[in-house]
Motif scaffolding. Structure first.
Motif, PDB file in Angstrom:
ATOM      1  N   LEU A  59       0.823  -1.208   0.000  1.00 50.67           N
ATOM      2  CA  LEU A  59       0.000   0.000   0.000  1.00 50.67           C
ATOM      3  C   LEU A  59       0.859   1.261   0.000  1.00 50.67           C
ATOM      4  O   LEU A  59       0.510   2.269  -0.627  1.00 50.67           O
ATOM      5  N   ALA A  60       1.998   1.206   0.680  1.00 48.17           N
ATOM      6  CA  ALA A  60       2.924   2.339   0.666  1.00 48.17           C
ATOM      7  C   ALA A  60       3.577   2.483  -0.701  1.00 48.17           C
ATOM      8  O   ALA A  60       3.773   3.604  -1.194  1.00 48.17           O
ATOM      9  N   THR A  61       3.926   1.358  -1.311  1.00 48.79           N
ATOM     10  CA  THR A  61       4.494   1.406  -2.663  1.00 48.79           C
ATOM     11  C   THR A  61       3.498   2.005  -3.641  1.00 48.79           C
ATOM     12  O   THR A  61       3.851   2.831  -4.498  1.00 48.79           O
ATOM     13  N   ASN A  62       2.234   1.625  -3.509  1.00 47.73           N
ATOM     14  CA  ASN A  62       1.198   2.181  -4.390  1.00 47.73           C
ATOM     15  C   ASN A  62       1.071   3.686  -4.216  1.00 47.73           C
ATOM     16  O   ASN A  62       0.910   4.433  -5.190  1.00 47.73           O
ATOM     17  N   ALA A  63       1.147   4.160  -2.968  1.00 48.30           N
ATOM     18  CA  ALA A  63       1.051   5.599  -2.709  1.00 48.30           C
ATOM     19  C   ALA A  63       2.211   6.346  -3.347  1.00 48.30           C
ATOM     20  O   ALA A  63       2.031   7.410  -3.956  1.00 48.30           O
ATOM     21  N   ALA A  64       3.418   5.798  -3.203  1.00 42.58           N
ATOM     22  CA  ALA A  64       4.590   6.416  -3.826  1.00 42.58           C
ATOM     23  C   ALA A  64       4.447   6.432  -5.342  1.00 42.58           C
ATOM     24  O   ALA A  64       4.721   7.451  -5.999  1.00 42.58           O
ATOM     25  N   TYR A  65       4.007   5.307  -5.908  1.00 38.90           N
ATOM     26  CA  TYR A  65       3.816   5.200  -7.358  1.00 38.90           C
ATOM     27  C   TYR A  65       2.804   6.245  -7.850  1.00 38.90           C
ATOM     28  O   TYR A  65       3.028   6.902  -8.876  1.00 38.90           O
ATOM     29  N   ASP A  66       1.722   6.407  -7.119  1.00 35.69           N
ATOM     30  CA  ASP A  66       0.699   7.370  -7.531  1.00 35.69           C
ATOM     31  C   ASP A  66       1.257   8.791  -7.592  1.00 35.69           C
ATOM     32  O   ASP A  66       0.919   9.561  -8.514  1.00 35.69           O
ATOM     33  N   MET A  67       2.090   9.152  -6.647  1.00 38.19           N
ATOM     34  CA  MET A  67       2.690  10.491  -6.664  1.00 38.19           C
ATOM     35  C   MET A  67       3.639  10.643  -7.849  1.00 38.19           C
ATOM     36  O   MET A  67       3.668  11.685  -8.514  1.00 38.19           O
ATOM     37  N   LEU A  68       4.423   9.607  -8.136  1.00 36.13           N
ATOM     38  CA  LEU A  68       5.332   9.659  -9.286  1.00 36.13           C
ATOM     39  C   LEU A  68       4.547   9.751 -10.589  1.00 36.13           C
ATOM     40  O   LEU A  68       4.933  10.482 -11.513  1.00 36.13           O
ATOM     41  N   ALA A  69       3.439   9.013 -10.664  1.00 33.71           N
ATOM     42  CA  ALA A  69       2.614   9.031 -11.884  1.00 33.71           C
ATOM     43  C   ALA A  69       1.968  10.394 -12.103  1.00 33.71           C
ATOM     44  O   ALA A  69       1.654  10.762 -13.249  1.00 33.71           O
ATOM     45  N   SER A  73       7.913  14.445  -7.416  1.00 28.74           N
ATOM     46  CA  SER A  73       9.333  14.157  -7.261  1.00 28.74           C
ATOM     47  C   SER A  73       9.536  12.922  -6.390  1.00 28.74           C
ATOM     48  O   SER A  73       8.605  12.426  -5.750  1.00 28.74           O
ATOM     49  N   ALA A  74      10.776  12.466  -6.312  1.00 28.41           N
ATOM     50  CA  ALA A  74      11.098  11.342  -5.438  1.00 28.41           C
ATOM     51  C   ALA A  74      10.772  11.678  -3.982  1.00 28.41           C
ATOM     52  O   ALA A  74      10.292  10.821  -3.227  1.00 28.41           O
ATOM     53  N   VAL A  75      11.015  12.927  -3.580  1.00 31.08           N
ATOM     54  CA  VAL A  75      10.688  13.341  -2.214  1.00 31.08           C
ATOM     55  C   VAL A  75       9.177  13.312  -1.988  1.00 31.08           C
ATOM     56  O   VAL A  75       8.707  12.857  -0.938  1.00 31.08           O
ATOM     57  N   ASP A  76       8.407  13.792  -2.953  1.00 31.36           N
ATOM     58  CA  ASP A  76       6.950  13.716  -2.839  1.00 31.36           C
ATOM     59  C   ASP A  76       6.508  12.285  -2.576  1.00 31.36           C
ATOM     60  O   ASP A  76       5.688  12.012  -1.688  1.00 31.36           O
ATOM     61  N   ALA A  77       7.041  11.369  -3.365  1.00 32.99           N
ATOM     62  CA  ALA A  77       6.661   9.964  -3.248  1.00 32.99           C
ATOM     63  C   ALA A  77       7.063   9.394  -1.888  1.00 32.99           C
ATOM     64  O   ALA A  77       6.339   8.590  -1.302  1.00 32.99           O
ATOM     65  N   ALA A  78       8.208   9.825  -1.374  1.00 36.11           N
ATOM     66  CA  ALA A  78       8.675   9.338  -0.072  1.00 36.11           C
ATOM     67  C   ALA A  78       7.753   9.805   1.050  1.00 36.11           C
ATOM     68  O   ALA A  78       7.464   9.053   1.983  1.00 36.11           O
ATOM     69  N   VAL A  79       7.285  11.043   0.977  1.00 34.85           N
ATOM     70  CA  VAL A  79       6.366  11.559   1.997  1.00 34.85           C
ATOM     71  C   VAL A  79       5.087  10.729   1.998  1.00 34.85           C
ATOM     72  O   VAL A  79       4.606  10.288   3.057  1.00 34.85           O
ATOM     73  N   ALA A  80       4.515  10.508   0.819  1.00 34.40           N
ATOM     74  CA  ALA A  80       3.276   9.737   0.720  1.00 34.40           C
ATOM     75  C   ALA A  80       3.469   8.321   1.253  1.00 34.40           C
ATOM     76  O   ALA A  80       2.614   7.791   1.975  1.00 34.40           O
ATOM     77  N   ALA A  81       4.598   7.712   0.907  1.00 38.57           N
ATOM     78  CA  ALA A  81       4.869   6.351   1.374  1.00 38.57           C
ATOM     79  C   ALA A  81       5.017   6.287   2.880  1.00 38.57           C
ATOM     80  O   ALA A  81       4.485   5.385   3.537  1.00 38.57           O
ATOM     81  N   GLN A  82       5.725   7.251   3.460  1.00 41.12           N
ATOM     82  CA  GLN A  82       5.935   7.251   4.909  1.00 41.12           C
ATOM     83  C   GLN A  82       4.622   7.366   5.666  1.00 41.12           C
ATOM     84  O   GLN A  82       4.425   6.694   6.688  1.00 41.12           O
ATOM     85  N   MET A  83       3.726   8.205   5.199  1.00 45.98           N
ATOM     86  CA  MET A  83       2.456   8.370   5.900  1.00 45.98           C
ATOM     87  C   MET A  83       1.631   7.087   5.856  1.00 45.98           C
ATOM     88  O   MET A  83       0.949   6.743   6.830  1.00 45.98           O
ATOM     89  N   VAL A  84       1.718   6.337   4.771  1.00 45.29           N
ATOM     90  CA  VAL A  84       1.017   5.054   4.691  1.00 45.29           C
ATOM     91  C   VAL A  84       1.706   4.005   5.553  1.00 45.29           C
ATOM     92  O   VAL A  84       1.046   3.217   6.237  1.00 45.29           O
ATOM     93  N   LEU A  85       3.040   3.986   5.554  1.00 43.65           N
ATOM     94  CA  LEU A  85       3.762   3.021   6.389  1.00 43.65           C
ATOM     95  C   LEU A  85       3.408   3.186   7.864  1.00 43.65           C
ATOM     96  O   LEU A  85       3.309   2.205   8.606  1.00 43.65           O
ATOM     97  N   GLY A  86       3.225   4.425   8.303  1.00 40.42           N
ATOM     98  CA  GLY A  86       2.856   4.666   9.690  1.00 40.42           C
ATOM     99  C   GLY A  86       1.520   4.053  10.054  1.00 40.42           C
ATOM    100  O   GLY A  86       1.238   3.801  11.230  1.00 40.42           O
ATOM    101  N   LEU A  87       0.690   3.796   9.043  1.00 38.14           N
ATOM    102  CA  LEU A  87      -0.613   3.171   9.249  1.00 38.14           C
ATOM    103  C   LEU A  87      -0.547   1.659   9.082  1.00 38.14           C
ATOM    104  O   LEU A  87      -1.009   0.907   9.947  1.00 38.14           O
ATOM    105  N   THR A  88       0.063   1.199   7.987  1.00 39.92           N
ATOM    106  CA  THR A  88       0.018  -0.219   7.630  1.00 39.92           C
ATOM    107  C   THR A  88       1.180  -1.026   8.179  1.00 39.92           C
ATOM    108  O   THR A  88       1.091  -2.246   8.267  1.00 39.92           O
ATOM    109  N   GLU A  89       2.263  -0.369   8.549  1.00 38.06           N
ATOM    110  CA  GLU A  89       3.430  -1.036   9.133  1.00 38.06           C
ATOM    111  C   GLU A  89       3.821  -0.291  10.413  1.00 38.06           C
ATOM    112  O   GLU A  89       4.954   0.154  10.576  1.00 38.06           O
ATOM    113  N   PRO A  90       2.891  -0.130  11.349  1.00 40.79           N
ATOM    114  CA  PRO A  90       3.123   0.744  12.506  1.00 40.79           C
ATOM    115  C   PRO A  90       4.215   0.239  13.439  1.00 40.79           C
ATOM    116  O   PRO A  90       4.774   1.023  14.212  1.00 40.79           O
TER     117      PRO A  90
END
Length: 586
Positions: A59-69, A73-90
Motif C-alpha cells: 500500500l505504501a508502494t502504491n502511494a509512492a507510485y501514484d505520486m510519481l505518476a 518528485s522522489a521526495v513527494d513519493a517518499a512523503v506519501a509512502a511514509q504516511m502510509v507506512l505509519g498506518l500499515t506497518e506501525p
C-alpha cells in the motif's frame, strides 16, 4: 545456492538480559529488532523505464507510485509512502519516529537528518537505577522514559520545501483515505502482534490492535480503520510539521510520555516546538569503479559501510563464490574492524568530535585491511587511531534494536531518494497516541555514561541525538555524477552489514537486485561471533569458519532491503522477500 525457506518464529525475548543492563555489547548481540515472518519465494526483479518506487508494504508502494505518476518528485513519493507506512506497518516506523534521508537532485547529494532528540531535562543518568546500575532494556523501553522528540515529519517537510513538486497536502491523501476507509491487516503485522509482550499494556493500543480479550491480535485480513490517525494527518497536511510538534497533538504526546504510571519521561512542549531537522554533508567514498554515499553522524552507517567496502577492496571477491566460507570470513573480518571504530568514535557530531575524514581515509582503511588474514579470525578487533581522533571515548554498546523500514525511489527526472525510517524497537515505546506509536529511540544511547577509560561518546545528554546504524545509500559512477543504485534496509545494528553485503552482491558478484537482496546474510558486529542466517544453506559453512577461529553461529537476520539499479533500458528493482515489500514503476 538456493535460499532455503526462513522459518516463521517469534521475536526472541531478551530474558537473559533482564536486570543486567547493557554494560557489554555482547549481551545484546543476538537480539533482533523485529520477529521473522517468513520468506516469500518467487519474487523476481521488476523493470521500469521512467520511474520506480520500492517500500516495505504494497500500500505504501502504491502511494509512492501514484505520486510519481502524477509528476511528483522522489521526495513527494517518499512523503506519501511514509504516511502510509505509519498506518500499515506501525511496528516499524511512522510520524512518531525519526529518519535519515539521502536525496539526489540531478546535481548533488543532500543528507537530511531527522533523528530524534533527547529532552532538555534528560541527564546522563536517564537509563540508570538509583543504585547507579544500567536499567534492564525493556524496563527502559516501555513507557515514556525512552521517547525522543520525533523528527521524521519535520525532516520530510524540509526536504519537500527544497525538492518537492506536488502540494504538501496532496501527499497525505492516500494515507488519509486508507485510515478512514480501512486497510487489511497484513500477515506480518499479525505475526509481530502475536509475538509482542508489552503493547497490550497500553489501553489505547490494546483497543486498536487486539480483539476483545485484549490478548489475541486482530486477524490477518481484518479491515482496520484509524480515524484518529486520519485526523492527525489532516492537521499536518494543513499546518505542516508544526501541526505535530505544537498544539493539541504535541500536548497529547507530552502528556502520554510524562504521565506513564510506572516509567514516565521528561518531555516538554518546549522540546517538541524546538525540534529542527538538519542538513549535513553526506559521507562519500569510492569502491572499485563507484562512488558510494551514505549518511553522516549521528548515523554510523555511512562511515561503517565505506570502511567495510574499503577493507575488502584489495581482495578479488569476484573470483570466489559469495556463499563460500572464504567470502563469509573476509566479510566478517571487515565488519569486526568497522564496528570496533564505530563503537569508539561515532556519536552526535554536535556533542562529540567525530573524525569522519580520518575514518574513511583510504590510507587508514588500507592499514586496517592489512589486519585481515586469509585463514585466521581477529576475534574481537581493536579500534584504530585515525587522523583527527582525540583521546578515545569508548562506547560500551547501546542495544540499538530499531524497528525500521526503508524506502528507495527514483523519479521521472532521475532524481532519487534513499530513506531509512524508524521508531526503534518493535512497536517503539508501546505508547499509542492519537492513532500512532511513539518511538523509543533514546535507548539507542549508551545506558552507561562513563567507564574506567573516561566518558562514553554516545552517552545521554540534553538535546542530543542518539547514534544510529541506519544506512540509506546512493551509488554513482566514479565521477559521482551519474546515479547507479539506490539501496537500504531496516534491521538494527545489522543494517550496516545488510547494506554492505548487498553492494558487494551487486558490484562484485553481478547479481540482479532481487537476487542481491534475497541472498542469505552473514557477518560480524565485532566480538567473537560470526553470524550466518538461520534456515539457509550457510549453516554448512560453520565447521570451516570455526577452523579459522570464528565463533560461527546461526541466527535470524530479518532484513528488509530494497535496491534499485539503473540499467541501459531504465531501472531494475528488488524488494526483500523476508518482508512484505514490493517494487512498482512505469
Amino acid at each position: 545456492m538456493a535460499h532455503a525457506q526462513l522459518k516463521t518464529s517469534p521475536l526472541i525475548a531478551l530474558l537473559a538480559l533482564t536486570g543486567l543492563g547493557f554494560t557489554l555489547p555482547s549481551l545484546a548481540y543476538d537480539a533482533n529488532p523485529e520477529a521473522a515472518s517468513g520468506f516469500t519465494h518467487g519474487k523476481t526483479a521488476v523493470a521500469a523505464k521512467k520511474f520506480m518506487a520500492a517500500t516495505a508494504n504494497p500500500l505504501a508502494t502504491n502511494a509512492a507510485y501514484d505520486m510519481l505518476a502524477k509528476g511528483g518528485s522522489a521526495v513527494d513519493a517518499a512523503v506519501a509512502a511514509q504516511m502510509v507506512l505509519g498506518l500499515t506497518e506501525p511496528q516499524s516506523s511512522g510520524i512518531g519516529g525519526g529518519a535519515f534521508l539521502l536525496t539526489f537532485d540531478g546535481k548533488k547529494v543532500v543528507n537530511y537528518d531527522g533523528r530524534e532528540t533527547s529532552p532538555k531535562a534528560a541527564t546522563e543518568k536517564l537509563f540508570q537505577t538509583d543504585a547507579g546500575a544500567d536499567m534492564a532494556f525493556y524496563d527502559a523501553v516501555v513507557g515514556g522514559r525512552s521517547v525522543g522528540v520525533p523528527g521524521a515529519v519535520a525532516m520530510l517537510e524540509l526536504a519537500h520545501k527544497r525538492e518537492g513538486k506536488l502540494p504538501w497536502a496532496t501527499l497525505f491523501q492516500p494515507a488519509i483515505k486508507l485510515a478512514t476507509d480501512g486497510f487489511a491487516i497484513s500477515p506480518r503485522l499479525n505475526t509481530l502482534l502475536a509475538s509482542e509482550k508489552y503493547l497490550n499494556k497500553d489501553d489505547a493500543a490494546k483497543a486498536y490492535f487486539y480483539q476483545e480479550d485484549g490478548i489475541t491480535p486482530k486477524a490477518t485480513g481484518r479491515i482496520l480503520k484509524n480515524p484518529e490517525y486520519a485526523a492527525v494527518l489532516k492537521t499536518i497536511a494543513s499546518k505542516g510539521a508544526k501541526g505535530l510538534l505544537t498544539g493539541e497533538i504535541a500536548q497529547a504526546i507530552v502528556d502520554k510520555v510524562n504521565h506513564h504510571p510506572t516509567n514516565p519521561g521528561k518531555l516538554s512542549m518546549a522540546d517538541m516546538a524546538a525540534y529542527t531537522p538538519k542538513i549535513r554533508s553526506a559521507t562519500c567514498g569510492h569502491y572499485r569503479d563507484y562512488t558510494v554515499c551514505g549518511p553522516a553522524a549521528p548515523s554510523s552507517g555511512g562511515v561503517a559501510v565505506l570502511q567495510m567496502l574499503g577493507a575488502l577492496e584489495r581482495f578479488n571477491l569476484s573470483a570466489i563464490k559469495p556463499d563460500s566460507a572464504q567470502a563469509v570470513h573476509y566479510f566478517a573480518e571487515a565488519g569486526r574492524l568497522a564496528f570496533a571504530d564505530r563503537g569508539k568514535y561515532l556519536a552526535d557530531p554536535d556533542f562529540v568530535k567525530v573524525p569522519t575524514a580520518g575514518l574513511i581515509d583510504p590510507k587508514y582503511i588500507a592499514q586496517r585491511s592489512a589486519l585481515i588474514s586469509d585463514d585466521k579470525s581477529l576475534g574481537t578487533a581493536p579500534a584504530g587511531e585515525p587522523h583527527g581522533a582525540k583521546i578515545a571515548q569508548i562506547d560500551l554498546g547501546s542495544p540499538e534494536l530499531p524497528s525500521t523500514s526503508h524506502i528507495s525511489i527514483v523519479d521521472a527526472k532521475g532524481h532519487a531518494v534513499s530513506m531509512t525510517t524508524s521508531i526503534e524497537d518493535q512497536f517503539g515505546a508501546r505508547q499509542f497516541v492519537k492513532g500512532f506509536l511513539l518511538n523509543n529511540q533514546l535507548t539507542d544511547f549508551s545506558f552507561s555514561d562513563k567507564d574506567k577509560n573516561g566518558l562514553i561518546a554516545n552517552r545521554v545528554e540534553a538535546g542530543k541525538r542518539p547514534r544510529s546504524s541506519m544506512s540509506p545509500v546512493l551509488v554513482f559512477d566514479q565521477s559521482g555524477k551519474n546515479l547507479k543504485m539506490v539501496v537500504g534496509s531496516p534491521g538494527g545494528s545489522r543494517i550496516i552489514g545488510y547494506v554492505a553485503q548487498t553492494l558487494l552482491n551487486l558490484i562484485d558478484w553481478k547479481m540482479d537486485p532481487q537476487a542481491a537482496v534475497n541472498a542469505p546474510h552473514y557477518g560480524s558486529r565485532n566480538g567473537p561471533k560470526t553470524e550466518v542466517e538461520k534456515g539457509t544453506a550457510l549453516a554448512a559453512l560453520i565447521p570451516e569458519l570455526k577452523a579459522k577461529g570464528e565463533e560461527a553461529v546461526e541466527g535470524e537476520m530479518t532484513s528488509g532491503l530494497s535496491a534499485i539499479v539503473k540499467t541501459k533500458k531504465g531501472y531494475l528493482g528488488g524488494a526483500d522477500a523476508r518482508r512484505e515489500g514490493t517494487v512498482k514503476g512505469d
